[in-house]
Design a protein around this motif. Structure first.
Motif, PDB file in Angstrom:
ATOM      1  N   GLU A   4     -12.173  10.919  -8.818  1.00 40.30           N
ATOM      2  CA  GLU A   4     -12.025  11.019  -7.506  1.00 40.30           C
ATOM      3  C   GLU A   4     -11.823   9.485  -7.205  1.00 40.30           C
ATOM      4  OE1 GLU A   4     -15.507  11.301  -3.916  1.00 40.30           O
ATOM      5  OE2 GLU A   4     -15.170  12.914  -5.261  1.00 40.30           O
ATOM      6  N   GLU A   7      -8.261   9.136  -7.729  1.00 43.93           N
ATOM      7  CA  GLU A   7      -7.224   9.551  -6.806  1.00 43.93           C
ATOM      8  C   GLU A   7      -7.347   8.780  -5.539  1.00 43.93           C
ATOM      9  OE1 GLU A   7      -8.091  13.700  -6.216  1.00 43.93           O
ATOM     10  OE2 GLU A   7      -7.479  14.111  -7.992  1.00 43.93           O
ATOM     11  N   ASP A   8      -8.577   8.240  -5.140  1.00 43.80           N
ATOM     12  CA  ASP A   8      -8.628   7.258  -3.843  1.00 43.80           C
ATOM     13  C   ASP A   8      -7.575   6.236  -3.979  1.00 43.80           C
ATOM     14  OD1 ASP A   8     -10.414   9.069  -2.687  1.00 43.80           O
ATOM     15  OD2 ASP A   8     -12.284   8.085  -3.226  1.00 43.80           O
ATOM     16  N   GLU A  10      -5.287   5.662  -6.153  1.00 45.62           N
ATOM     17  CA  GLU A  10      -3.615   5.991  -5.622  1.00 45.62           C
ATOM     18  C   GLU A  10      -3.104   6.481  -4.247  1.00 45.62           C
ATOM     19  OE1 GLU A  10      -3.047   8.966  -8.888  1.00 45.62           O
ATOM     20  OE2 GLU A  10      -2.661   7.484 -10.213  1.00 45.62           O
ATOM     21  N   THR A  11      -4.227   7.122  -3.532  1.00 47.00           N
ATOM     22  CA  THR A  11      -4.008   7.433  -2.319  1.00 47.00           C
ATOM     23  C   THR A  11      -3.887   6.302  -1.347  1.00 47.00           C
ATOM     24  OG1 THR A  11      -5.046   9.526  -2.419  1.00 47.00           O
ATOM     25  CG2 THR A  11      -4.964   8.667  -0.189  1.00 47.00           C
ATOM     26  N   GLY A  12      -4.684   5.232  -1.775  1.00 52.56           N
ATOM     27  CA  GLY A  12      -4.574   3.906  -0.879  1.00 52.56           C
ATOM     28  C   GLY A  12      -3.157   3.069  -1.133  1.00 52.56           C
ATOM     29  N   GLU A  14      -0.288   4.402  -2.053  1.00 55.32           N
ATOM     30  CA  GLU A  14       0.686   5.323  -1.348  1.00 55.32           C
ATOM     31  C   GLU A  14       0.690   5.125  -0.040  1.00 55.32           C
ATOM     32  OE1 GLU A  14       0.228   9.563  -2.402  1.00 55.32           O
ATOM     33  OE2 GLU A  14       0.831   8.880  -4.313  1.00 55.32           O
ATOM     34  N   PHE A  15      -0.465   5.050   0.631  1.00 54.15           N
ATOM     35  CA  PHE A  15      -0.591   4.553   2.119  1.00 54.15           C
ATOM     36  C   PHE A  15       0.026   3.280   2.510  1.00 54.15           C
ATOM     37  CE2 PHE A  15      -3.202   3.155   5.844  1.00 54.15           C
ATOM     38  CZ  PHE A  15      -2.575   4.273   6.914  1.00 54.15           C
TER      39      PHE A  15
END
Length: 104
Positions: A4, A7-8, A10-12, A14-15
């Motif tokens: 988790e 994933e957080d 990688e999401t950061g 990408e954003f």
């Protein structure tokens, strides 16, 4: 690091990359999509080549920005793309052209 947390993270990333794209897109004239990457560039030269019966695309970009979350520097002076898949090149509307579209 847990799944988790990864994933957080990688999401950061990408954003952050998307925010950077929104900041720089107006600096470029073309959007280029290849099978592996997305680019912005001010000069594009696409040549269709053939070797041993196979057709491929030789694409050269100048003054480019690369959509790649893992690159430390996304601004690149020259890029060369060799691919057997089609490459999509679109010319971006100039800011003045966008205003004309909105007014019309």
């Amino acid at each position: 690091m847990s799944h988790e947390e990864l994933e957080d993270y990688e999401t950061g990333l990408e954003f952050s990359l998307f925010r950077e794209y929104k900041d720089v897109v107006r600096l470029f004239k073309y959007v280029i999509e290849s099978e592996r990457r997305f680019y912005l560039a001010n000069e594009v030269d696409v040549q269709i080549r053939s070797a041993e019966g196979e057709v491929y695309f030789d694409v050269r970009l100048s003054d480019a920005w690369v959509w790649d979350v893992y690159r430390s520097s996304r601004f690149v002076k020259n890029v060369r793309i060799l691919t057997f898949k089609d490459v999509n090149v679109e010319e971006l509307a100039a800011p003045a052209d966008e205003l004309k579209l909105l007014e019309g």
